[in-house]
Design a protein around this motif. Structure first.
Motif, short mmCIF file in Angstrom:
data_model
loop_
_atom_site.label_atom_id
_atom_site.label_comp_id
_atom_site.label_asym_id
_atom_site.label_seq_id
_atom_site.Cartn_x
_atom_site.Cartn_y
_atom_site.Cartn_z
N LEU A 47 0.83 -1.20 0.00
CA LEU A 47 0.00 0.00 0.00
C LEU A 47 0.86 1.25 0.00
N LYS A 48 1.98 1.20 0.71
CA LYS A 48 2.86 2.36 0.73
C LYS A 48 3.40 2.64 -0.68
N LEU A 49 3.76 1.57 -1.37
CA LEU A 49 4.25 1.74 -2.75
C LEU A 49 3.17 2.33 -3.65
N LEU A 50 1.94 1.85 -3.46
CA LEU A 50 0.83 2.37 -4.27
C LEU A 50 0.39 3.76 -3.80
N GLY A 51 0.86 4.16 -2.65
CA GLY A 51 0.44 5.43 -2.08
C GLY A 51 1.22 6.62 -2.61
N ASP A 52 1.70 6.48 -3.82
CA ASP A 52 2.38 7.58 -4.50
C ASP A 52 1.68 7.75 -5.83
N LYS A 53 1.27 8.97 -6.11
CA LYS A 53 0.43 9.22 -7.28
C LYS A 53 1.06 8.67 -8.57
N THR A 54 2.34 8.94 -8.74
CA THR A 54 3.01 8.48 -9.96
C THR A 54 2.97 6.96 -10.06
N ARG A 55 3.36 6.28 -8.97
CA ARG A 55 3.38 4.81 -9.03
C ARG A 55 1.99 4.24 -9.16
#
Lengths: 116, 116
Positions: free
Chosen positions: B17-25
DNA sequence: TGAGTATATAAGTATATTATTATATACTTA
DNA sequence: TAAGTATATAATAATATACTTATATACTCA
């Protein structure tokens, strides 16, 4: 409240995921999905400092994911069902294994708060 | 591959979720859910530097969320369907509005790569 | 083979995040 | 009302993250 499949703002979704992307907050929210909890219970569950817990809760509160309610001496937190992203969060949480055993432990220890 | 509802490791879910929690990613992964993309397409879409894109992709690759495949001059990325959390990610992405218009823009510009 | 294109990585910098310590506020109860 | 308990906030320090610049690698094609 947005239903799943209604248009969501990608930026806000990313922000929500980032908030959930922390182990402590993720478990907090998962617990709140089944029971209201007060701050001192979280302090006990996560074996961390009270200010640290308060700060996590504040972040969740700032985006409207959780809400607080005073009950006597304690402040209880719960999921804010009126939040636009409540359904989205539910879908995410639904895939997680229950964390209720952490509350069970509190009950066995006698540190679960069941006022009011 | 884990099916939804099988037991998942909360720590790994939080990391995902942290990885997905970046708009670009998040948009990257959403795009990859429907089409393979190469690095230079992302550079064009996000109007950012190539190293920045490469670094985001590396993070996604390091946890096995995406995989790479060279096709001639280009390196194409795709979702790694063998990843244990693929289903989980699918559920999250399924709630997001399609981002395919970003690829359409590339096509109109003539900067979409369709080699091989 | 040399020039050009695509991508990765390393190093540095700016910014964000998290936890700790100290302190303030609010409620409860003797 | 004073002492104790629960919670919030502010300031600080430690760490993590993301972007930039510089450079290296690998492929293509003339």
């Amino acid at each position: 409240m947005l239903k799943t499949n209604e248009v969501m703002d990608v930026e806000k979704v990313a922000m929500t995921l980032k908030l959930l992307g922390d182990k402590t907050r993720l478990i907090m929210v998962k617990l709140l999905d089944s029971h209201d909890c007060c701050v001192c219970e979280f302090v006990e569950i996560f074996k961390t400092s009270q200010p640290s817990i308060s700060q996590h809760l504040r972040k969740l509160r700032d985006v409207g994911l959780v809400k607080e309610e005073r009950r006597g001496q304690w402040i209880f937190y719960s999921l804010n069902k009126d939040n636009s992203y409540y359904c989205f969060v539910q879908q995410v949480l639904g895939q997680l294994p229950s964390q209720d055993h952490k509350l069970k432990e509190l009950e066995e220890q006698g540190t679960r708060i069941t006022c009011c």
